[in-house]
Each structure stands twice: as structure tokens, then as C-alpha cells.
Design a protein around this motif. Structure first.
Motif, PDB file in Angstrom:
ATOM      1  N   TRP A   1     -16.840 -18.557 -16.210  1.00  0.00           N
ATOM      2  CA  TRP A   1     -15.466 -19.051 -16.336  1.00  0.00           C
ATOM      3  C   TRP A   1     -15.375 -20.545 -15.991  1.00  0.00           C
ATOM      4  O   TRP A   1     -14.515 -21.004 -15.250  1.00  0.00           O
ATOM      5  CB  TRP A   1     -14.504 -18.227 -15.468  1.00  0.00           C
ATOM      6  N   VAL A   2     -16.311 -21.307 -16.571  1.00  0.00           N
ATOM      7  CA  VAL A   2     -16.301 -22.759 -16.383  1.00  0.00           C
ATOM      8  C   VAL A   2     -16.032 -23.437 -17.719  1.00  0.00           C
ATOM      9  O   VAL A   2     -16.448 -22.961 -18.786  1.00  0.00           O
ATOM     10  CB  VAL A   2     -17.620 -23.288 -15.782  1.00  0.00           C
ATOM     11  N   SER A   3     -15.330 -24.552 -17.646  1.00  0.00           N
ATOM     12  CA  SER A   3     -14.963 -25.319 -18.832  1.00  0.00           C
ATOM     13  C   SER A   3     -15.196 -26.798 -18.541  1.00  0.00           C
ATOM     14  O   SER A   3     -14.540 -27.352 -17.652  1.00  0.00           O
ATOM     15  CB  SER A   3     -13.491 -25.076 -19.181  1.00  0.00           C
TER      16      SER A   3
ATOM     17  N   GLN B   1     -22.906 -25.195  -7.417  1.00  0.00           N
ATOM     18  CA  GLN B   1     -23.944 -24.419  -8.102  1.00  0.00           C
ATOM     19  C   GLN B   1     -23.661 -24.329  -9.595  1.00  0.00           C
ATOM     20  O   GLN B   1     -24.562 -24.519 -10.425  1.00  0.00           O
ATOM     21  CB  GLN B   1     -24.058 -23.015  -7.513  1.00  0.00           C
ATOM     22  N   ALA B   2     -22.423 -24.032  -9.966  1.00  0.00           N
ATOM     23  CA  ALA B   2     -22.078 -23.938 -11.387  1.00  0.00           C
ATOM     24  C   ALA B   2     -22.272 -25.277 -12.080  1.00  0.00           C
ATOM     25  O   ALA B   2     -22.755 -25.332 -13.221  1.00  0.00           O
ATOM     26  CB  ALA B   2     -20.636 -23.459 -11.547  1.00  0.00           C
ATOM     27  N   LEU B   3     -21.911 -26.370 -11.401  1.00  0.00           N
ATOM     28  CA  LEU B   3     -22.090 -27.700 -11.994  1.00  0.00           C
ATOM     29  C   LEU B   3     -23.565 -27.990 -12.222  1.00  0.00           C
ATOM     30  O   LEU B   3     -23.958 -28.455 -13.306  1.00  0.00           O
ATOM     31  CB  LEU B   3     -21.472 -28.763 -11.088  1.00  0.00           C
TER      32      LEU B   3
ATOM     33  N   GLN C   1     -28.129 -28.519 -15.965  1.00  0.00           N
ATOM     34  CA  GLN C   1     -29.500 -28.126 -16.298  1.00  0.00           C
ATOM     35  C   GLN C   1     -29.559 -27.484 -17.676  1.00  0.00           C
ATOM     36  O   GLN C   1     -30.467 -27.760 -18.469  1.00  0.00           O
ATOM     37  CB  GLN C   1     -30.037 -27.171 -15.235  1.00  0.00           C
ATOM     38  N   TYR C   2     -28.594 -26.627 -17.994  1.00  0.00           N
ATOM     39  CA  TYR C   2     -28.534 -25.969 -19.296  1.00  0.00           C
ATOM     40  C   TYR C   2     -28.385 -27.014 -20.401  1.00  0.00           C
ATOM     41  O   TYR C   2     -29.104 -26.992 -21.418  1.00  0.00           O
ATOM     42  CB  TYR C   2     -27.349 -24.998 -19.327  1.00  0.00           C
ATOM     43  N   ALA C   3     -27.471 -27.959 -20.194  1.00  0.00           N
ATOM     44  CA  ALA C   3     -27.251 -28.995 -21.200  1.00  0.00           C
ATOM     45  C   ALA C   3     -28.482 -29.883 -21.353  1.00  0.00           C
ATOM     46  O   ALA C   3     -28.852 -30.254 -22.479  1.00  0.00           O
ATOM     47  CB  ALA C   3     -26.028 -29.832 -20.819  1.00  0.00           C
TER      48      ALA C   3
END
Length: 296
Positions: free
Chosen positions: A264-266, A226-228, A233-235
Motif C-alpha cells: 500500500w505504497v504510492s 523499510q518500504a522506502l 532497491q526494486y526500482a
């Protein structure tokens, strides 16, 4: 092994310059910059400078190995993997076991070896030639490296992601000749530089484009699918709005960074690809010894 030649040293300089320029660019959502630790509490720009310096000789050594190699490219891969393991240990000693740059150490070593191999045969360095050589160097890498999972549990982050999601990460990229760098990142970098953006802006423009396409294993490991998907999508939205050509992009990047910190994603995999794009650009666009740039 004999001392690296001037050509091998220059290849290593291109790789080191790429690493230092990547970490020096800002604002990079969720990533270490001169102004932020990003979504990390165990690393900052000073640690990245330390680790970059520690692994820099690896790239010249791999380039030198490629220049002088007489056997098959599969045999060359075995040789440079041994060099890479040596410098992986050097990296972890320098950072006190913090994994700052294992990914780019691997892909950079492979790229340096390919550049050395081509140069040693008098061939002109080009994106196509480097991609083809890297793919030959890493032929069947995923099959070989992941075969052990048939008889034992996954141990590393990369193995766990492959076992759970089928994501091949940096190994898969190398096996295919770095398609994301060649087909996504480098066109974005050229677009930015050719249309008047400076280096800082061009690097962020390229990073956003890579983030929109990359199945980033660092994000996947930390935040799951989900975070990926949300990060991509944001990018994509920021790229569709013009990326760094959008006058409102700095505010958008602040919001994107806040989202990354909240989750907390990098996007470390995307950052490695950015460094790889820069290294390929310098290797193919600059004559040996000419490290000057028109736009800083």
C-alpha cells in the motif's frame, strides 16, 4: 494584478501539459493511471484531471508575477507563496479535500515563477538557469519553514517526516534547485527520447530512474524507512536491467505494481518529480507556441 501575458500563459500551458502527461502514463507502480487507482481508494484519473484543471491558472499567475517582479527573488517568493495558498484552497475545494497534487502545485508554482522571471529579463530558458533561479527563490526555505518546530509539535506530513527523519522533501529539492530533476530525471528522459522510445515508455523509464534515487516522502509516510528502501532497491534493479529498453519490462512492472499494492505504497513524490522534469523539458526545448511533438 493585470492579466497574464501570452508568454506567462504559455509557461502555464507547459506546466499543465506536464501534469496531464504524468497522470496519463502507465503502468506506474502504485500510482494513479488511466487504468488503475494505484494504492489509493480516494482518487482516480478523473479526480486528477479535475484538480489539474483547477490549479492550472496558478502557474500562469506565478509566471506573470515573475515576469513583472522588480524586487529581490526573496520578495518574489513571498508573492508566489500567497498565490499558491490561494490555489491550494482551490485544489482542495475541487477534490473535496483529497490531496491529489499539493506537492507539484508548490514546485510547479516555483518553476513557473522562475521561468517568468528569466523570460521577463530576456534570458534564454535552460535547465541550468531555471535551477539556479529556483535555488535563489527558495534560499533558506527549510530553515525558515521548519523553525517553528522548535516551539510547537509537527502538524503536517512534511513537518512530521522532517522531525522524525530529517527529510526535507519538496522544500529541500526546491532550495537546492531541483537536483533530482536536473541530474537524474532529465538525463533519463533524454536518454529514452533520443533512443527512440515513445512518450509513454519514456515517462515510465524516467519515473523508474527517479524512484531509484528519490527519498519519496509519500512512501516514507505510508510505509516507513523499510518500504522506502525496498522500493528504491526494486526500482534500481529494473533500471539496471535496462528500464523500458528491457523487452521483459512490462511483466516486471506488473510485479512491481503488485508489490506496491501489497505494501500500500504510492511513490507520489517521484511522480511529482516526473511532472517537474516534463515541465522543464517543455520550457527549454519547445519554442513558445509550438506544442507539437514528434513521438506520441
Amino acid at each position: 494584478m493585470s492579466q497574464p501575458t501570452a508568454r506567462a500563459m504559455w509557461i502555464g500551458e507547459c506546466l499543465l501539459k506536464a501534469l496531464l502527461m504524468e497522470v496519463s502514463a502507465w503502468p506506474k507502480p502504485g500510482l494513479v493511471t488511466p487504468h488503475s487507482q494505484g494504492a489509493h481508494n480516494d482518487m482516480d484519473i478523473w479526480l486528477f484531471i479535475t484538480s489539474s484543471s483547477a490549479i492550472a491558472p496558478c502557474f500562469s499567475a506565478c509566471a506573470h508575477a515573475g515576469e513583472n517582479h522588480q524586487g529581490s527573488l526573496a520578495e518574489l517568493f513571498t508573492a508566489i507563496r500567497a498565490i499558491g495558498i490561494q490555489y491550494e484552497n482551490t485544489l482542495l475545494r475541487a477534490t473535496q479535500q483529497v490531496n491529489t497534487q499539493r506537492g507539484i502545485l508548490f514546485s510547479g508554482a516555483v518553476l513557473a515563477a522562475a521561468a517568468g522571471w528569466l523570460s521577463g529579463r530576456g534570458e534564454t530558458l535552460s535547465y541550468r538557469a531555471l535551477s539556479h533561479c529556483v535555488a535563489e527563490l527558495c534560499r533558506d526555505l527549510c530553515r525558515r519553514d521548519y523553525a517553528a518546530l522548535a516551539v510547537r509539535p509537527a502538524r503536517t506530513h512534511g513537518e512530521k517526516l522532517y522531525a522524525e527523519f530529517g527529510i526535507t522533501g519538496v522544500r529541500g529539492e526546491a532550495e537546492q534547485g531541483f537536483p533530482l530533476a536536473c541530474q537524474v530525471g532529465l538525463p533519463a528522459l533524454h536518454q529514452a527520447l533520443d533512443n527512440g522510445l515513445g512518450w509513454r515508455e519514456s515517462l515510465i523509464h524516467t519515473l523508474l530512474t527517479l524512484m531509484s534515487h528519490c527519498d519519496d516522502t509519500t512512501v516514507l509516510f505510508r510505509g516507513g524507512q523499510q518500504a522506502l528502501a525496498e522500493m528504491q532497491q526494486y526500482a534500481r534493479r529494473l533500471v539496471a536491467q535496462g528500464g523500458m529498453f528491457n523487452p521483459a519490462i512490462e511483466r516486471e512492472l506488473d510485479n512491481f505494481n503488485s508489490w506496491c499494492l501489497d505494501k500500500w505504497v504510492s511513490p507520489g513524490g517521484s511522480a511529482d518529480l516526473l511532472a517537474l522534469c516534463l515541465a522543464m523539458y517543455f520550457l527549454c526545448r519547445q519554442p513558445q507556441g509550438d506544442m507539437t511533438e514528434g513521438r506520441i
